[in-house]
Motif scaffolding. Structure first.
Motif, short mmCIF file in Angstrom:
data_model
loop_
_atom_site.label_atom_id
_atom_site.label_comp_id
_atom_site.label_asym_id
_atom_site.label_seq_id
_atom_site.Cartn_x
_atom_site.Cartn_y
_atom_site.Cartn_z
N GLU A 250 15.12 1.59 -14.85
CA GLU A 250 15.34 0.44 -13.99
C GLU A 250 16.48 -0.42 -14.53
OE1 GLU A 250 12.39 -2.31 -11.35
OE2 GLU A 250 11.66 -1.39 -13.18
N PHE B 185 1.89 2.23 -12.43
CA PHE B 185 1.21 3.24 -11.66
C PHE B 185 0.32 4.03 -12.58
CE2 PHE B 185 4.93 5.54 -12.83
CZ PHE B 185 4.81 6.88 -12.53
N GLN C 99 6.98 5.90 -6.47
CA GLN C 99 6.38 6.46 -7.69
C GLN C 99 4.96 6.91 -7.43
OE1 GLN C 99 6.49 3.75 -10.96
NE2 GLN C 99 8.65 3.28 -10.69
N LYS D 249 6.00 -3.22 -10.43
CA LYS D 249 6.70 -2.00 -10.04
C LYS D 249 6.39 -0.82 -10.94
CE LYS D 249 10.61 -4.69 -8.73
NZ LYS D 249 11.97 -4.96 -9.12
N VAL E 171 19.73 1.36 -13.82
CA VAL E 171 20.14 1.24 -12.42
C VAL E 171 20.61 -0.18 -12.11
CG1 VAL E 171 19.35 1.34 -10.03
CG2 VAL E 171 18.70 3.13 -11.63
N PHE F 254 10.56 4.77 -17.01
CA PHE F 254 10.98 4.18 -15.74
C PHE F 254 11.51 2.77 -15.96
CE2 PHE F 254 8.09 7.30 -13.58
CZ PHE F 254 9.11 7.97 -12.94
N THR G 101 17.40 5.71 -7.60
CA THR G 101 16.87 4.65 -6.74
C THR G 101 15.51 4.96 -6.14
OG1 THR G 101 19.16 4.10 -6.29
CG2 THR G 101 17.52 3.09 -4.87
N LEU H 35 13.08 6.41 -7.36
CA LEU H 35 12.00 6.28 -8.35
C LEU H 35 11.73 4.84 -8.74
CD1 LEU H 35 12.69 9.12 -10.91
CD2 LEU H 35 11.09 9.09 -9.02
N ILE H 36 12.67 3.96 -8.48
CA ILE H 36 12.52 2.59 -8.94
C ILE H 36 11.47 1.84 -8.13
CG2 ILE H 36 13.75 0.40 -9.26
CD1 ILE H 36 14.40 2.85 -11.18
N ASP H 37 11.34 2.20 -6.88
CA ASP H 37 10.36 1.57 -6.02
C ASP H 37 8.97 2.13 -6.38
OD1 ASP H 37 9.00 0.42 -3.95
OD2 ASP H 37 9.54 2.01 -2.54
N TRP H 38 8.03 1.25 -6.72
CA TRP H 38 6.73 1.73 -7.18
C TRP H 38 5.98 2.51 -6.11
CZ3 TRP H 38 2.54 0.48 -4.38
CH2 TRP H 38 2.59 -0.69 -3.62
N THR H 39 6.22 2.16 -4.84
CA THR H 39 5.49 2.89 -3.80
C THR H 39 5.92 4.36 -3.81
OG1 THR H 39 7.13 2.21 -2.16
CG2 THR H 39 5.15 0.88 -2.31
N SER I 69 0.81 -1.21 0.00
CA SER I 69 0.00 0.00 0.00
C SER I 69 0.84 1.26 0.00
CB SER I 69 -0.94 0.01 1.20
OG SER I 69 -0.21 0.20 2.39
N VAL I 70 0.21 2.31 -0.47
CA VAL I 70 0.82 3.64 -0.49
C VAL I 70 -0.09 4.55 0.33
CG1 VAL I 70 1.50 5.60 -1.92
CG2 VAL I 70 1.67 3.28 -2.83
#
Lengths: 143, 107
Positions: free
Chosen positions: A136, A121, B86, A118, A139, A132, B78, B80-84, A10-11
């Motif tokens: 990824e 969104f 984002q 991931k 990175v 993105f 880094t 930004l890579i985590d979707w949460t 969750s966010v």
């Protein structure tokens, strides 16, 4: 949600707004107002109502009103259909309004992602999702 | 509260900046002159974009004689890579617009 509990995440985004809950409620539930801060839509404040949120990037989210408690809480599904599972998304967005001395505490919680999504969104522009994805890779390769 | 992904989102809001950054990721260190030759905008504009990217920690500059060389710093991505992160960034910006709307609305 069919996903196992362990797969959901969750966010939470919270903010104090210097406005009464009634006013926020209007912004959250009147289509022409929703369009001004979120997306174009055919929302109706009726539990079970299915509606769409149309982003200016061309994507459309499928939504259904789940709960509705005037001036207190609103939740709806926030699903994005996509052939590529990496972009598809099933989630539930819940807004909770709590009156404070100076206005309203607004809390948004979005639940229902899977860890392998991931890049999914729904609010992002399609180009950004690709972007993105590329980032990824970059990175992952390291510098 | 401005945070790392907020700064990054702003840095990437401009397509020319994204293109410059992608190019640095792909092709390695470049001078401003070389970047300008392919950016389709003036050298001062490219320098300005590089300044924004540098502030966001996305590029590093290295001076050699009269030339400044820029290289990408992918580790800055880094958050930004985590979707949460984002999605949180997305909702933060929606809340900004919501606040603007509330100011314009009648009681």
């Amino acid at each position: 949600m069919n996903e196992a509990a362990g797969e959901t995440r969750s966010v939470v985004v919270e903010r104090e707004m210097p406005h009464p809950p009634e006013k926020l409620w209007r912004a959250l539930t009147q289509p022409h107002l929703i369009a001004e801060w979120l997306m174009k839509n055919d929302f109706m404040p009726v539990v079970g109502h299915r509606f769409k949120l149309s982003g200016d990037w061309g994507g459309v989210l499928d939504c259904e009103v789940l709960t509705l408690e005037p001036n207190r809480t609103l939740s709806y599904t926030w699903d994005f259909a996509h052939d590529d599972a990496a972009y598809a998304l099933k989630s539930v967005v819940t807004f909770t309004l709590t009156p404070t001395q100076t206005g309203t505490h607004l809390r948004m919680e979005q639940v229902g992602f899977r860890p392998d999504q991931k890049q999914a969104f729904g609010g992002a522009k399609a180009g950004w999702q690709q972007f993105f994805g590329k980032l990824e890779e970059v990175v992952a390769r390291g510098d | 509260m401005p945070d790392a992904h907020d700064v990054l989102f702003k840095a990437f809001a401009d397509p020319t900046r994204r293109a410059i950054f992608e190019r640095l990721c792909r092709e390695g260190e470049q001078t401003v002159a070389v970047l300008t030759a392919q950016a389709g905008v003036s050298q001062p504009a490219v320098s300005k974009h590089l300044g924004v990217l540098k502030q966001a920690g996305l590029v590093r500059d290295r001076h050699e004689g009269r030339q400044t060389h820029y290289s990408a710093q992918p580790r800055a991505l880094t958050p930004l890579i985590d979707w949460t992160s984002q999605m949180a960034g997305y909702w933060e910006s929606r809340f900004d617009d919501l606040e603007d709307l509330l100011k314009r609305m009648d009681q």
